[in-house]
Design a protein around this motif. Structure first.
Motif, PDB file in Angstrom:
ATOM      1  N   ILE A   1      -4.605   7.831   1.248  1.00 49.72           N
ATOM      2  CA  ILE A   1      -5.381   6.877   0.456  1.00 49.72           C
ATOM      3  C   ILE A   1      -4.495   6.285  -0.632  1.00 49.72           C
ATOM      4  CG2 ILE A   1      -7.460   6.548  -0.933  1.00 49.72           C
ATOM      5  CD1 ILE A   1      -8.580   9.097   0.452  1.00 49.72           C
TER       6      ILE A   1
ATOM      7  N   ARG B   1      -8.625   2.402  -0.001  1.00 46.20           N
ATOM      8  CA  ARG B   1      -9.436   3.021  -1.047  1.00 46.20           C
ATOM      9  C   ARG B   1     -10.143   4.260  -0.530  1.00 46.20           C
ATOM     10  NH1 ARG B   1     -13.007  -2.239  -1.523  1.00 46.20           N
ATOM     11  NH2 ARG B   1     -12.974  -1.688   0.692  1.00 46.20           N
ATOM     12  N   ARG B   2     -10.532   5.113  -1.458  1.00 44.04           N
ATOM     13  CA  ARG B   2     -11.255   6.316  -1.059  1.00 44.04           C
ATOM     14  C   ARG B   2     -12.582   5.957  -0.390  1.00 44.04           C
ATOM     15  NH1 ARG B   2     -12.513  11.127  -5.223  1.00 44.04           N
ATOM     16  NH2 ARG B   2     -10.493  11.942  -4.560  1.00 44.04           N
TER      17      ARG B   2
ATOM     18  N   ASP C   1     -13.221   3.645   1.557  1.00 46.02           N
ATOM     19  CA  ASP C   1     -13.006   3.250   2.955  1.00 46.02           C
ATOM     20  C   ASP C   1     -13.059   4.456   3.896  1.00 46.02           C
ATOM     21  OD1 ASP C   1     -12.555   0.602   2.137  1.00 46.02           O
ATOM     22  OD2 ASP C   1     -10.430   0.997   1.800  1.00 46.02           O
ATOM     23  N   LEU C   2     -12.844   5.621   3.338  1.00 44.57           N
ATOM     24  CA  LEU C   2     -12.752   6.832   4.158  1.00 44.57           C
ATOM     25  C   LEU C   2     -14.040   7.099   4.929  1.00 44.57           C
ATOM     26  CD1 LEU C   2     -10.694   9.046   4.738  1.00 44.57           C
ATOM     27  CD2 LEU C   2     -11.618  10.330   2.811  1.00 44.57           C
TER      28      LEU C   2
ATOM     29  N   GLU D   1      -5.099   4.199  -3.043  1.00 46.87           N
ATOM     30  CA  GLU D   1      -5.726   4.116  -4.367  1.00 46.87           C
ATOM     31  C   GLU D   1      -5.494   5.376  -5.197  1.00 46.87           C
ATOM     32  OE1 GLU D   1     -10.150   2.826  -5.686  1.00 46.87           O
ATOM     33  OE2 GLU D   1     -10.036   4.580  -4.360  1.00 46.87           O
ATOM     34  N   THR D   2      -5.537   6.543  -4.549  1.00 46.71           N
ATOM     35  CA  THR D   2      -5.517   7.813  -5.286  1.00 46.71           C
ATOM     36  C   THR D   2      -4.274   8.654  -5.037  1.00 46.71           C
ATOM     37  OG1 THR D   2      -6.712   8.935  -3.496  1.00 46.71           O
ATOM     38  CG2 THR D   2      -8.049   7.928  -5.245  1.00 46.71           C
TER      39      THR D   2
ATOM     40  N   TYR E   1       0.823  -1.212   0.000  1.00 41.63           N
ATOM     41  CA  TYR E   1       0.000   0.000   0.000  1.00 41.63           C
ATOM     42  C   TYR E   1       0.858   1.262   0.000  1.00 41.63           C
ATOM     43  CZ  TYR E   1      -4.301  -2.669   0.706  1.00 41.63           C
ATOM     44  OH  TYR E   1      -5.361  -3.520   0.539  1.00 41.63           O
TER      45      TYR E   1
ATOM     46  N   HIS F   1      -9.230  17.359   1.662  1.00 36.62           N
ATOM     47  CA  HIS F   1      -8.489  16.446   0.783  1.00 36.62           C
ATOM     48  C   HIS F   1      -7.370  17.210   0.067  1.00 36.62           C
ATOM     49  CE1 HIS F   1     -11.617  13.137   0.660  1.00 36.62           C
ATOM     50  NE2 HIS F   1     -12.262  14.112   1.260  1.00 36.62           N
TER      51      HIS F   1
END
Length: 453
Positions: A204, A241-242, A244-245, A206-207, A62, A267
């Motif tokens: 995050i 992941r977003r 999950d936020l 993912e992003t 991650y 963000h």
């Protein structure tokens, strides 16, 4: 100073200790009321814990994904193995930008790395812009709580401090008046800073973006006015992941203060044109903790402070008694991982009641880890006198005859010996408590006499 000695100092002011206890319990009550308003609260806790389990099992992957995405977004990524390297990286950026003054929002990580004194020693003015942080900075104190840094102070203390530092009216304790004075003072600092430093609540993978949660908007004010944003993040703050936020944001503020959500959840994904974002990813003992099977779950912590608000020891002994950046139950399992000898008294600063584990939003088994640390510390740094007393107690409890004899002896001794002997310096428990009256007979004797009734 050990926790017992520091706690004794705090408890000398009984009225203040009582107020501190009641104030934090009020916040615990708010947390309970807020959590009960969500039917799926326990489901959220289970989900958050499972997400964090997944992160800790795949942290390397991650982190690499997070770095790759952040670089694509135009963020400059730095890696720091420890506090010293973190501080050197931050100073290097400031020197490159010829910056002699910065504004900083609340960041537990920078407190952990002792960034403020390091920068000040190197000629950089540091202004903490969170109101509680600014208050303790004026007093040259560390925060006493990770969410409410100045919770140990009353309105009259802050009024006197602002009169000295900001020239407010003497004796004016009105919170609105004091807050406005702080706002005017800090606005000038915001406008003059070229660099702003923030912590990070969640990164995050993912992003490649990261999130900063505040109630005062001070992080946003500092970052948007400055040309350079330095974000300091512990490597455990990753989520996959977003989507999950949403799980963590519903848990965080409710667990911390009973609010539905923090006022500002900001963000940061890429720098604005002509500006820079530097992200410093810090280990500082986290991978060592990850390798400890019994203690790795402590890295799930999202720094809500709920365990502190419920802990009977923290509430009555104050944050400064722990001598660590993160006090309370969670600090007592994190700090020995950094320096077992220095923080050897902290795992014993607990009743092991389990209330900390009950309120933890990510279901860290805090009280079990406190017990495990006690075993480790006793094994490596146990005191001879304590070891002998435990062996003596073990011998008595193993033998029914020895147990009955010692019980009979002590019942007679408590009744007949003078208080000066009973409450001797070796009787630590009796320093602030009276021993209960000795029963006339043992439970076994009573049972034998009454078992046929």
């Amino acid at each position: 100073m050990s926790h017992p000695k520091a706690a004794t100092e705090f408890l000398k002011d009984q009225a203040n200790s009582q107020w501190h206890d009641e104030t934090l319990w009020m916040i615990r009550d708010k947390r309970d009321a807020s959590s009960k308003s969500i039917p799926e609260w326990e489901e959220l806790r289970n989900l958050a814990s499972a997400i964090k389990d997944n992160v800790l099992s795949n942290l390397d992957k991650y982190l690499e994904q997070f770095e790759a995405q952040a670089l694509k977004n135009g963020i400059i990524v730095h890696w720091a193995k420890d506090a010293a390297e973190h501080n050197q990286i931050v100073l290097g950026i400031l020197q490159e930008k010829n910056c002699q003054a910065i504004v900083k929002s609340k960041s537990i990580l920078t407190e952990e790395c002792h960034l403020n004194p390091y920068l000040e020693k190197n000629g950089v003015e540091v202004v903490d812009t969170d109101l509680g942080e600014r208050i303790v900075q004026f007093l040259q104190q560390p925060p006493s709580h990770i969410v409410m840094p100045a919770i140990h102070l009353k309105k009259r203390d802050i009024s006197a401090l602002f009169h000295e530092k900001l020239h407010t009216e003497k004796g004016n304790e009105d919170p609105t008046y004091l807050t406005n004075a702080a706002r005017l003072h800090l606005r000038e600092k915001f406008l003059g800073a070229k660099v702003a430093i923030t912590g990070v609540n969640f990164g995050i993978a993912e992003t490649g973006e990261f999130l900063v949660c505040t109630n005062e908007g001070n992080a946003d004010m500092g970052v948007h006015l400055a040309d350079v944003h330095i974000a300091c993040m512990g490597i455990e703050k990753i989520i996959p992941r977003r989507k999950d936020l949403g799980v963590f944001l519903r848990l965080l503020a409710r667990s911390a203060t009973g609010q539905p959500i923090t006022n500002y959840s900001s963000h940061f994904r890429s720098p604005a044109t002509g500006k820079e974002i530097h992200l410093v990813l810090v280990d500082n003992g986290r991978t060592r903790q990850l390798a400890r099977e019994k203690f790795k779950n402590s890295l799930k912590c999202i720094r809500c402070g709920a365990c502190m608000n419920t802990c009977p020891i923290y509430r009555r002994s104050g944050g400064f008694s722990y001598g660590s950046t993160v006090p309370g139950p969670i600090g007592s399992i994190l700090s020995p991982g950094l320096d077992m000898k220095k923080y050897s008294t902290l795992p014993f600063a607990s009743t092991l009641c389990g209330s900390c584990s009950d309120v933890c939003p990510v279901k860290i088994n805090i009280h079990e880890q406190l017990y495990e640390w006690r075993q480790e510390i006793t094994k490596h740094h146990g005191k001879v006198g304590k070891g002998l007393s435990m062996k003596l107690a073990s011998g008595i409890f193993k033998s029914p005859l020895a147990y009955q004899f010692s019980g009979s002896l002590m019942r007679k001794a408590i009744k007949s010996l003078p208080e000066s002997v009973i409450y001797n310096p070796l009787n630590i428990w009796g320093k602030s408590r009276d021993l209960p009256k000795a029963p006339k007979e043992s439970f076994q004797d009573w049972y034998i006499r009454n078992r046929h009734e």
